[in-house]
Design a protein around this motif. Structure first.
Motif, PDB file in Angstrom:
ATOM      1  N   UNK A 258      40.640  38.208  40.164  1.00 23.19           N
ATOM      2  CA  UNK A 258      40.940  37.830  38.776  1.00 23.19           C
ATOM      3  C   UNK A 258      42.165  38.561  38.240  1.00 23.19           C
ATOM      4  N   UNK A 259      42.332  39.816  38.618  1.00 24.67           N
ATOM      5  CA  UNK A 259      43.522  40.557  38.208  1.00 24.67           C
ATOM      6  C   UNK A 259      44.789  39.949  38.793  1.00 24.67           C
ATOM      7  N   UNK A 260      44.712  39.498  40.046  1.00 28.82           N
ATOM      8  CA  UNK A 260      45.860  38.829  40.666  1.00 28.82           C
ATOM      9  C   UNK A 260      46.208  37.525  39.967  1.00 28.82           C
TER      10      UNK A 260
ATOM     11  N   UNK B 192      45.282  50.992  45.179  1.00 28.95           N
ATOM     12  CA  UNK B 192      46.421  51.179  44.281  1.00 28.95           C
ATOM     13  C   UNK B 192      47.732  51.083  45.056  1.00 28.95           C
ATOM     14  N   UNK B 193      47.753  51.588  46.262  1.00 32.24           N
ATOM     15  CA  UNK B 193      48.958  51.468  47.100  1.00 32.24           C
ATOM     16  C   UNK B 193      49.249  50.004  47.439  1.00 32.24           C
ATOM     17  N   UNK B 194      48.208  49.224  47.636  1.00 27.31           N
ATOM     18  CA  UNK B 194      48.381  47.800  47.914  1.00 27.31           C
ATOM     19  C   UNK B 194      48.890  47.056  46.684  1.00 27.31           C
ATOM     20  N   UNK B 195      48.382  47.438  45.509  1.00 26.41           N
ATOM     21  CA  UNK B 195      48.755  46.729  44.280  1.00 26.41           C
ATOM     22  C   UNK B 195      50.176  47.019  43.816  1.00 26.41           C
TER      23      UNK B 195
ATOM     24  N   UNK C 253      51.639  43.493  42.687  1.00 28.15           N
ATOM     25  CA  UNK C 253      51.734  43.092  41.281  1.00 28.15           C
ATOM     26  C   UNK C 253      53.062  42.413  40.949  1.00 28.15           C
ATOM     27  N   UNK C 254      54.219  43.005  41.308  1.00 29.11           N
ATOM     28  CA  UNK C 254      55.474  42.295  41.036  1.00 29.11           C
ATOM     29  C   UNK C 254      55.599  40.992  41.825  1.00 29.11           C
ATOM     30  N   UNK C 255      55.043  40.974  43.041  1.00 27.80           N
ATOM     31  CA  UNK C 255      55.109  39.741  43.840  1.00 27.80           C
ATOM     32  C   UNK C 255      54.311  38.620  43.180  1.00 27.80           C
TER      33      UNK C 255
END
Length: 140
Positions: free
Chosen positions: A65-67, A114-117, A121-123
């Motif tokens: 959902x955040x994505x 968090x490292x993955x996000x 997030x910009x992508x």
């Protein structure tokens, strides 16, 4: 700097964060209601929060959902900017990246997540901007 719409980026950031929180409320209520903690009432709140932190359901739902909300924020940012949609969409994730860096520095949450996000997030915001540019290209 004329390529960046500060109004679009600011509103896209707010849309991303607010939408993420709004869509997660029903998920949190559902997971808390379905959690069978069996603890005394004075420790009920602490065990419910612990169930959310360790539960895979919450992790999966918040990630998906955040994505989707990041894509929405990028779309809104690009829609307001009306130019350089992908760039403005990617910049709509500045708050998400900032919160992620803050969480990494403080050591809260899942480090690997968090490292993955941070790049994701910009992508996803750029994807929202790209979808908006494709929509406007089809219309004209």
């Amino acid at each position: 700097m004329t390529r960046i719409s500060f109004k679009g980026v600011a509103i896209g950031n707010v849309v991303d964060i607010v939408a993420s929180n709004v869509v997660m409320l029903p998920v949190v209520f559902y997971l808390l209601a379905s959690a069978k903690t069996g603890s005394p009432t004075d420790q009920g709140a602490a065990s419910a929060v612990e169930a959310l932190k360790t539960g895979n359901g919450f992790l999966a739902a918040s990630s998906i959902l955040g994505g989707l909300c990041s894509i929405l924020g990028g779309y809104v940012s690009a829609h307001i900017a009306k130019h350089d949609e992908t760039l403005n969409g990617a910049l709509s994730s500045i708050l998400c990246v900032g919160f992620g860096i803050y969480a990494l520095v403080n050591g809260t949450g899942h480090l690997w997540l968090h490292l993955l996000y941070l790049p994701l997030s910009p992508a996803l915001g750029a994807l929202g901007g790209y979808l908006r540019s494709r929509q406007t290209a089809r219309i004209s």
